[in-house]
Motif scaffolding. Structure first.
Motif, short mmCIF file in Angstrom:
data_model
loop_
_atom_site.label_atom_id
_atom_site.label_comp_id
_atom_site.label_asym_id
_atom_site.label_seq_id
_atom_site.Cartn_x
_atom_site.Cartn_y
_atom_site.Cartn_z
N ALA A 129 -56.06 -16.69 -49.60
CA ALA A 129 -55.53 -15.87 -48.33
C ALA A 129 -54.21 -15.34 -48.37
O ALA A 129 -53.76 -14.40 -48.00
CB ALA A 129 -56.08 -16.47 -47.10
N LEU A 130 -53.14 -16.61 -48.85
CA LEU A 130 -51.95 -16.07 -49.14
C LEU A 130 -51.51 -15.17 -50.15
O LEU A 130 -50.84 -14.30 -50.03
CB LEU A 130 -51.09 -17.56 -49.49
CG LEU A 130 -50.78 -18.30 -48.25
CD1 LEU A 130 -50.32 -19.63 -48.75
CD2 LEU A 130 -49.89 -17.78 -47.34
N VAL A 131 -52.48 -15.52 -51.36
CA VAL A 131 -52.34 -14.69 -52.31
C VAL A 131 -52.67 -13.11 -52.09
O VAL A 131 -52.02 -12.12 -52.35
CB VAL A 131 -53.21 -15.04 -53.59
CG1 VAL A 131 -53.35 -13.92 -54.71
CG2 VAL A 131 -52.58 -16.34 -54.12
N GLU A 132 -53.76 -13.04 -51.15
CA GLU A 132 -54.13 -11.87 -50.79
C GLU A 132 -53.27 -11.04 -49.97
O GLU A 132 -52.94 -9.60 -49.90
CB GLU A 132 -55.52 -11.85 -50.11
CG GLU A 132 -56.13 -10.52 -49.55
CD GLU A 132 -57.52 -10.94 -48.92
OE1 GLU A 132 -58.61 -10.30 -49.39
OE2 GLU A 132 -57.67 -11.45 -47.75
N ALA A 133 -52.59 -11.65 -48.85
CA ALA A 133 -51.61 -11.19 -48.04
C ALA A 133 -50.50 -10.99 -48.64
O ALA A 133 -49.79 -10.04 -48.32
CB ALA A 133 -51.38 -12.19 -47.01
N LEU A 134 -49.86 -11.53 -49.44
CA LEU A 134 -48.39 -11.45 -50.00
C LEU A 134 -48.15 -10.62 -51.25
O LEU A 134 -47.32 -10.16 -51.77
CB LEU A 134 -47.88 -12.64 -50.32
CG LEU A 134 -47.79 -13.68 -49.00
CD1 LEU A 134 -47.16 -14.81 -48.99
CD2 LEU A 134 -46.82 -13.04 -47.90
N SER A 135 -49.43 -10.62 -52.25
CA SER A 135 -49.37 -9.90 -53.58
C SER A 135 -49.42 -8.46 -53.26
O SER A 135 -50.15 -8.07 -52.32
CB SER A 135 -50.43 -10.57 -54.34
OG SER A 135 -51.57 -10.14 -54.08
#
Length: 122
Positions: free
Chosen positions: A93-99
């Motif tokens: 979810a962090l990868v999805e939100a920040l990349s």
């Protein structure tokens, strides 16, 4: 190549951060790359086979950074959105939100999970 063990995320983060800094990528982009690299390698350690191989590739084009992490695990990882009290499950979810972009692909003997961060060079 490195072995899927507890120290792998830290080792890879340091290697990637040296490459990114040498390329002149700094600021928020630098911090996002560090965080997301750690998440992908941690996932490879947790979800790949014990003692399996992890391969990391970094491509830097001016201020754009792409990191690919390949492990010997199967499946197609998806970003989850766990309950606030859940002990884990927030990495993708962090990868999805920040990349800027991210994805997965099956490769012979495993899978690759990748992300891209488009930023500004220092």
């Amino acid at each position: 190549m490195l072995v899927a063990e507890r120290s792998a995320p830290r080792t890879v983060r340091h290697w990637v951060m040296r490459a990114v800094a040498e390329a002149g990528v700094g600021g928020v982009s630098n911090q996002v790359v560090e965080l997301l690299t750690g998440e992908l390698v941690s996932n490879a350690v947790v979800h790949g086979p014990d003692g399996g191989s992890i391969h990391v590739r970094v491509r830097i084009d001016r201020a754009d950074v792409r990191v690919e992490v390949t492990d010997e695990g199967g499946g197609a990882p998806k970003a989850g959105h766990p309950e606030p009290t859940a002990p884990s499950g927030r990495g993708l979810a962090l990868v999805e939100a920040l990349s800027s972009d991210w994805g997965t692909r099956a490769v012979p003997g495993g899978k690759t999970v990748w992300f891209e961060v488009h930023g500004e060079a220092d």
